[in-house]
Motif scaffolding. Structure first.
Motif, PDB file in Angstrom:
ATOM      1  N   THR A  12     -19.159  53.572 -44.334  1.00  0.00           N
ATOM      2  CA  THR A  12     -18.652  54.765 -44.159  1.00  0.00           C
ATOM      3  C   THR A  12     -18.645  55.619 -42.834  1.00  0.00           C
ATOM      4  O   THR A  12     -17.246  55.816 -42.243  1.00  0.00           O
ATOM      5  CB  THR A  12     -19.204  55.250 -44.646  1.00  0.00           C
ATOM      6  N   ALA A  13     -19.416  54.618 -41.843  1.00  0.00           N
ATOM      7  CA  ALA A  13     -19.837  54.966 -40.673  1.00  0.00           C
ATOM      8  C   ALA A  13     -19.104  55.194 -39.449  1.00  0.00           C
ATOM      9  O   ALA A  13     -18.364  55.680 -38.633  1.00  0.00           O
ATOM     10  CB  ALA A  13     -21.420  55.347 -40.179  1.00  0.00           C
ATOM     11  N   LYS A  14     -17.504  53.610 -39.562  1.00  0.00           N
ATOM     12  CA  LYS A  14     -17.084  53.735 -38.573  1.00  0.00           C
ATOM     13  C   LYS A  14     -15.568  54.876 -38.986  1.00  0.00           C
ATOM     14  O   LYS A  14     -14.395  54.284 -38.325  1.00  0.00           O
ATOM     15  CB  LYS A  14     -16.771  52.529 -38.937  1.00  0.00           C
ATOM     16  N   LEU A  15     -16.037  55.001 -40.788  1.00  0.00           N
ATOM     17  CA  LEU A  15     -13.917  56.003 -40.714  1.00  0.00           C
ATOM     18  C   LEU A  15     -14.122  57.204 -40.395  1.00  0.00           C
ATOM     19  O   LEU A  15     -14.974  57.844 -39.815  1.00  0.00           O
ATOM     20  CB  LEU A  15     -14.276  56.665 -42.078  1.00  0.00           C
ATOM     21  N   PRO A  16     -13.125  57.435 -39.626  1.00  0.00           N
ATOM     22  CA  PRO A  16     -13.099  59.170 -38.885  1.00  0.00           C
ATOM     23  C   PRO A  16     -13.691  59.936 -39.810  1.00  0.00           C
ATOM     24  O   PRO A  16     -14.025  59.896 -41.223  1.00  0.00           O
ATOM     25  CB  PRO A  16     -11.196  58.866 -39.443  1.00  0.00           C
ATOM     26  N   GLU A  17     -13.845  60.992 -38.932  1.00  0.00           N
ATOM     27  CA  GLU A  17     -14.694  61.939 -39.978  1.00  0.00           C
ATOM     28  C   GLU A  17     -14.308  62.876 -41.497  1.00  0.00           C
ATOM     29  O   GLU A  17     -15.217  62.733 -42.060  1.00  0.00           O
ATOM     30  CB  GLU A  17     -15.416  63.389 -38.990  1.00  0.00           C
ATOM     31  N   GLU A  18     -13.070  63.054 -41.177  1.00  0.00           N
ATOM     32  CA  GLU A  18     -12.541  63.431 -42.057  1.00  0.00           C
ATOM     33  C   GLU A  18     -12.471  62.689 -43.357  1.00  0.00           C
ATOM     34  O   GLU A  18     -12.977  62.718 -44.465  1.00  0.00           O
ATOM     35  CB  GLU A  18     -10.890  64.012 -41.448  1.00  0.00           C
ATOM     36  N   GLU A  19     -12.619  61.545 -43.728  1.00  0.00           N
ATOM     37  CA  GLU A  19     -12.884  60.349 -44.561  1.00  0.00           C
ATOM     38  C   GLU A  19     -13.722  60.284 -44.644  1.00  0.00           C
ATOM     39  O   GLU A  19     -14.347  60.041 -45.459  1.00  0.00           O
ATOM     40  CB  GLU A  19     -11.993  58.891 -44.257  1.00  0.00           C
ATOM     41  N   GLN A  20     -15.072  60.598 -44.315  1.00  0.00           N
ATOM     42  CA  GLN A  20     -16.137  60.184 -44.711  1.00  0.00           C
ATOM     43  C   GLN A  20     -16.743  61.398 -45.138  1.00  0.00           C
ATOM     44  O   GLN A  20     -17.501  61.042 -46.311  1.00  0.00           O
ATOM     45  CB  GLN A  20     -17.360  60.380 -43.412  1.00  0.00           C
ATOM     46  N   GLU A  21     -16.265  62.888 -45.020  1.00  0.00           N
ATOM     47  CA  GLU A  21     -16.615  63.619 -45.523  1.00  0.00           C
ATOM     48  C   GLU A  21     -15.872  63.508 -46.654  1.00  0.00           C
ATOM     49  O   GLU A  21     -16.146  63.926 -47.844  1.00  0.00           O
ATOM     50  CB  GLU A  21     -15.522  64.977 -44.815  1.00  0.00           C
ATOM     51  N   ALA A  22     -14.592  63.785 -47.432  1.00  0.00           N
ATOM     52  CA  ALA A  22     -13.769  62.957 -48.214  1.00  0.00           C
ATOM     53  C   ALA A  22     -14.349  62.018 -49.271  1.00  0.00           C
ATOM     54  O   ALA A  22     -15.285  61.928 -50.548  1.00  0.00           O
ATOM     55  CB  ALA A  22     -12.568  61.837 -48.538  1.00  0.00           C
ATOM     56  N   PHE A  23     -15.278  60.494 -49.268  1.00  0.00           N
ATOM     57  CA  PHE A  23     -15.479  59.472 -49.284  1.00  0.00           C
ATOM     58  C   PHE A  23     -17.029  60.384 -49.986  1.00  0.00           C
ATOM     59  O   PHE A  23     -17.394  59.950 -51.149  1.00  0.00           O
ATOM     60  CB  PHE A  23     -16.494  58.554 -48.269  1.00  0.00           C
ATOM     61  N   ALA A  24     -18.150  60.557 -49.553  1.00  0.00           N
ATOM     62  CA  ALA A  24     -19.351  61.414 -49.347  1.00  0.00           C
ATOM     63  C   ALA A  24     -18.446  62.692 -50.275  1.00  0.00           C
ATOM     64  O   ALA A  24     -19.471  62.676 -51.760  1.00  0.00           O
ATOM     65  CB  ALA A  24     -19.469  62.526 -48.539  1.00  0.00           C
ATOM     66  N   ALA A  25     -17.602  63.340 -50.507  1.00  0.00           N
ATOM     67  CA  ALA A  25     -17.714  64.508 -51.891  1.00  0.00           C
ATOM     68  C   ALA A  25     -17.403  64.160 -53.141  1.00  0.00           C
ATOM     69  O   ALA A  25     -17.954  64.021 -53.972  1.00  0.00           O
ATOM     70  CB  ALA A  25     -16.924  65.209 -51.044  1.00  0.00           C
ATOM     71  N   PHE A  26     -16.505  62.592 -53.088  1.00  0.00           N
ATOM     72  CA  PHE A  26     -16.343  61.551 -53.745  1.00  0.00           C
ATOM     73  C   PHE A  26     -17.226  60.700 -55.106  1.00  0.00           C
ATOM     74  O   PHE A  26     -17.641  61.282 -55.531  1.00  0.00           O
ATOM     75  CB  PHE A  26     -15.250  60.137 -53.909  1.00  0.00           C
TER      76      PHE A  26
END
Length: 72
Positions: A12-26
């Motif tokens: 997850t840390a390799k993803l862009p920050e926006e995708e990290q936030e979306a994944f974390a929220a999910f």
């Protein structure tokens, strides 16, 4: 922390920050959903037991019929 969770975090840390936030929220929403279901299930044991007993009584009284998947 388990090795699988560590791997998920590393990937997850390799993803862009926006995708990290979306994944974390999910994931947080999924965890909360699981907690709610666990709570609801735990609080519904009496109701489920009564419903099971009622279904068993109906079965014993011959008030049920076999399930026909083609009629669903």
């Amino acid at each position: 922390m388990g090795t699988l969770l560590e791997k998920v975090i590393a990937e997850t840390a390799k993803l862009p920050e926006e995708e990290q936030e979306a994944f974390a929220a999910f994931m947080l929403a999924e965890l909360e959903s699981e907690r709610r279901w666990d709570d609801l299930f735990a609080r519904s044991q009496d109701l489920l037991a009564r419903m099971a007993e009622e279904a068993h009584q109906e079965y014993c009284a011959g008030l049920t019929e076999p399930l026909d998947p083609d009629r669903l």
